[in-house]
Design a protein around this motif. Structure first.
Motif, mmCIF file in Angstrom:
data_model
loop_
_atom_site.group_PDB
_atom_site.id
_atom_site.type_symbol
_atom_site.label_atom_id
_atom_site.label_comp_id
_atom_site.label_asym_id
_atom_site.label_seq_id
_atom_site.Cartn_x
_atom_site.Cartn_y
_atom_site.Cartn_z
ATOM 1 N N VAL A 122 -53.688 -14.964 -45.147
ATOM 2 C CA VAL A 122 -53.062 -13.846 -44.423
ATOM 3 C C VAL A 122 -53.015 -14.129 -42.926
ATOM 4 N N ASP A 123 -54.108 -14.637 -42.368
ATOM 5 C CA ASP A 123 -54.118 -14.972 -40.940
ATOM 6 C C ASP A 123 -53.077 -16.042 -40.637
ATOM 7 N N ALA A 124 -52.947 -17.006 -41.539
ATOM 8 C CA ALA A 124 -51.959 -18.068 -41.340
ATOM 9 C C ALA A 124 -50.537 -17.508 -41.377
ATOM 10 N N ILE A 125 -50.274 -16.616 -42.330
ATOM 11 C CA ILE A 125 -48.944 -16.004 -42.435
ATOM 12 C C ILE A 125 -48.638 -15.215 -41.165
ATOM 13 N N ARG A 126 -49.627 -14.481 -40.700
ATOM 14 C CA ARG A 126 -49.447 -13.688 -39.490
ATOM 15 C C ARG A 126 -49.125 -14.588 -38.288
ATOM 16 N N GLU A 127 -49.824 -15.715 -38.188
ATOM 17 C CA GLU A 127 -49.600 -16.633 -37.078
ATOM 18 C C GLU A 127 -48.233 -17.313 -37.197
#
Length: 218
Positions: free
Chosen positions: A72-77
């Protein structure tokens, strides 16, 4: 900017999963099928963001729970950076705490790892074209979770709202919708607000999922 994949050009992939066996399995599956090319692999979300910038894949197959950097953090970034790649979540988790944050972060689709091989191939091709892809179980859960409390969501959409919804399902941005329909971005946002209310949902992914579920789209 790299062009969208065509019927002739293979869909390029980045595989992100913390389990080497899973990565090997996905790589073997896609490399043995025509129309796909695997550019690289990452073991966590941090590596995924770095490799996405270097390799510029069409689609990123993203696991969610990974040591050293979650999906999720990667998608957000990736969304923050305006990455061209579409993110298709492929995971074993289908709880609200997993599906909703991933979709809200910017994932184009969400499949479970038990999806049949052909369903995965179809989902990747659809994601590469910007279409929202949700497994039936995830779609039902997403619709239930984000539906506005007490909203019946039964009012029919206007012709213009349907046009906007079709473009949303193709992954078209508000600016692109405005250009295609010869209206302002503010008007696009107004149509979105109205169709969200009519469908009883709160965001683009849920609107598309609900529209498919009701037969409004396809």
């Amino acid at each position: 900017m790299t062009a969208e994949p065509t019927a002739e050009a293979p869909v390029s992939l980045l595989i992100v999963d913390d389990h080497p066996v899973v990565r090997d399995g996905l790589r073997g599956m896609f490399e043995s099928a025509p129309g796909f090319t695997v550019l690289g692999e990452a073991a966590n979300g941090v590596e995924a963001v770095t490799l996405a910038a270097a390799l510029d894949p069409d689609v990123i197959l993203m696991d969610l729970r990974m040591p050293g950097g979650g999906g999720v953090d990667a998608i957000r970034e990736l969304t923050r950076r305006g990455a061209r790649a579409r993110v298709l979540v492929v995971t074993t988790y289908d709880t609200d705490s997993d599906t909703l944050p991933a979709i809200e972060a910017g994932a184009t689709g969400y499949l479970l790892k038990d999806a049949p091989r052909e369903e995965l191939f179809t989902a990747v091709r659809a994601a590469a074209q910007g279409r929202t892809v949700l497994s039936p179980a995830v779609a039902s859960r997403l619709v239930s979770a984000v539906r506005a409390p007490g909203a019946p969501g039964n009012e029919p959409l206007s012709g213009r709202e349907r046009e906007v919804l079709v473009l949303v399902a193709r992954g078209t941005s508000n600016r692109e919708i405005a250009r295609e329909l010869f209206i302002s971005e503010a008007t696009v946002k107004t149509h979105l607000t109205h169709l969200y209310a009519k469908l009883g949902v709160k965001d683009r992914a849920a609107a598309v999922a609900t529209a498919y579920q009701r037969g409004i789209l396809g």
